[in-house]
Each structure stands twice: as C-alpha cells, then as structure tokens.
Design a protein around this motif. Structure first.
Motif, mmCIF file in Angstrom:
data_model
loop_
_atom_site.group_PDB
_atom_site.id
_atom_site.type_symbol
_atom_site.label_atom_id
_atom_site.label_comp_id
_atom_site.label_asym_id
_atom_site.label_seq_id
_atom_site.Cartn_x
_atom_site.Cartn_y
_atom_site.Cartn_z
ATOM 1 N N GLY A 62 11.743 5.906 4.836
ATOM 2 C CA GLY A 62 12.224 5.910 3.466
ATOM 3 C C GLY A 62 11.095 5.993 2.455
ATOM 4 N N LEU A 63 10.003 5.266 2.683
ATOM 5 C CA LEU A 63 8.852 5.320 1.784
ATOM 6 C C LEU A 63 8.213 6.694 1.797
ATOM 7 N N ALA A 64 8.155 7.319 2.976
ATOM 8 C CA ALA A 64 7.578 8.657 3.072
ATOM 9 C C ALA A 64 8.407 9.651 2.273
ATOM 10 N N SER A 65 9.734 9.523 2.343
ATOM 11 C CA SER A 65 10.612 10.414 1.577
ATOM 12 C C SER A 65 10.434 10.198 0.082
ATOM 13 N N LEU A 66 10.289 8.936 -0.316
ATOM 14 C CA LEU A 66 10.093 8.634 -1.733
ATOM 15 C C LEU A 66 8.783 9.213 -2.247
#
Length: 256
Positions: free
Chosen positions: A16-20
């Motif tokens: 999720g952090l990578a997508s953000l």
C-alpha cells in the motif's frame, strides 16, 4: 478465509505504501527549504559543545512565531545559549528577533527590539500577560529566565525582577519550557514553568570512564528531578503579586 498473519499484514502495508508513493511521485513537495540567502535568516545556534560534555549542551534551541508589532504578519524569535557557570563564549552570541518583511524575507531587529537574551536560553513562551493587546515573551534558561514586556513601539523591556520572575525566584531551577494560561479564569494570564533536573549549583556530575579520561553526556534519570513552578499573576500591571510558587509535584498538584 486465509488468516491474517503478521507477515501478511506487513506485506500488504508495504504494498500500500509503495502504491501511495507511486501515485504521489509527480506531486509537488508540501514544503520547500528556503536558504538564508533568500530568507535573510542567518542566525546560528551555539550549543556550547565541550570535551566536558555538560548536559545543557544537549538541548536544542527554542523558537516562536510571534506577531510582535501587530502588523498582521508573523515574525520569528530564536533562542540561543549564552554565558553560564561552565561556558564563556569566545565571541558574543545572542537570541534573535526577525521581523517579517511581508515579501518572504526577514530582517534581524534584535538590537533595536532589545531582546538579545544573555543567559543560556532554552525556550520561549509567548503571551499577552498584561492584557495590553501586544504579545510579551518569557524566555526559559539554564540560569536566569527573562520576561520581556512589549512596549508597543517595536521594543521590549526586561521586567523579570519587577514581575517577581528574576534570578532569586528561579534560583536552583533549570527552566526548559513554559506556557501562559489563565488557570483561575480571572482574565489574567498565569505562567507554568517546567524545570528539568537538579544539575548542581557549584559542581556538575560527570558520566564516563574517568580512568581513561573520557566523559559522556549523562542521561537525565541519573539526576534528581526538580519541581515545576506555577506563577499566579496578581493585579499589578507589571507584576505577579504572589511571586513564583511551587506548582506540580508527583502524585498531584498544588496551587497554594
């Protein structure tokens, strides 16, 4: 249903952090560092670093945004160290008041405003303690704190002694932070001052291997704590009639 293990949770969170990050990579930064050449703020903090490793050297400087001249633009006050029982600066150092020029730049007006400090400063609390519509400054310190009263003309006056906040009131206290608040709802700001540790008045405990001649900064818990100070403002325009009194203690509070 597959159970949510710690490993699965961390994997999902990382994804999720990578997508953000990918979604916001093209967005402009929220903040921009403005160099001294552009802002005009060239003040530098001196922490008094020495081979003896005195504990006050570890403390960072305090600062405050304050519209000291009531022109609707926030100015900046920065707190520096200074002379004390273990430090004698080779060159004069002082606090700094920077006036907002309303164009993204600031001008150093410390000398004109008469707020240089002069003690080993720690922090600053802003409040209109005399209800005249102009903000005043209380500068905490290792040593004597300072109360600066705003004169409404771009200058300040040191009224510490007159207000009962002088050297004697804080003898043996190392004040770090403070807050103005009206604790009894009488319409006048009172003052709560946090003291740090009992660092000694004539000698200072040293940590390290003395056999090797090495000294290190002590952790605060090796020292005895000091009580806070609660100051109740009386009716005098410049003074706190009841003076500096003991504030909070472990297990409760007392306002006397």
């Amino acid at each position: 249903m597959t159970p949510l293990t710690r490993r699965r949770f961390l994997f999902a969170a990382s994804a999720g952090l990578a997508s953000l990050r990918a979604a916001t990579s093209g967005a402009p930064p929220l903040f921009e560092e403005i160099p001294p050449e552009a802002s005009g703020i060239r003040w530098v903090h001196d922490n008094a670093s020495s081979p003896e490793h005195y504990l006050p050297e570890t403390m960072g400087p305090g600062c405050a945004f304050v519209d000291y001249d009531n022109d609707g633009w926030m100015d900046l006050y920065l707190v520096n160290s200074g002379p004390c029982d273990f430090y004698a600066p080779k060159t004069p150092i002082r606090n700094a008041l920077y006036k907002n020029n309303r164009d993204g730049t600031f001008t150093d007006v410390t000398e004109q405003a008469r707020v240089p400090g002069g003690t080993f400063g720690m922090g600053v609390a802003v409040g209109d303690y005399d209800n005249d519509g102009f903000p005043d400054l209380f500068v905490t310190a290792y040593g004597r704190p300072i109360l600066y009263r705003n004169n409404h003309d771009g200058t300040f006056t040191d009224v510490s002694e007159k207000a009962g906040l002088g050297a004697k009131a804080f003898e043996g206290h190392w004040s770090t932070s403070a807050v103005w608040f009206d604790f009894d709802n009488d319409g006048r700001l009172d003052l709560f001052v946090c003291s740090f540790v009992d660092y000694g008045e004539t000698s200072h405990f040293s940590c390290g291997d003395n056999k090797l001649g090495r000294k290190f900064y002590c952790i605060p818990r090796v020292f005895r704590p000091k009580r806070r100070r609660h100051v109740h403002r009386g009716g005098a325009r410049h003074g706190h009639r009841e003076g500096a009194r003991e504030g909070a203690r472990r297990g409760g509070h007392r306002h006397q």
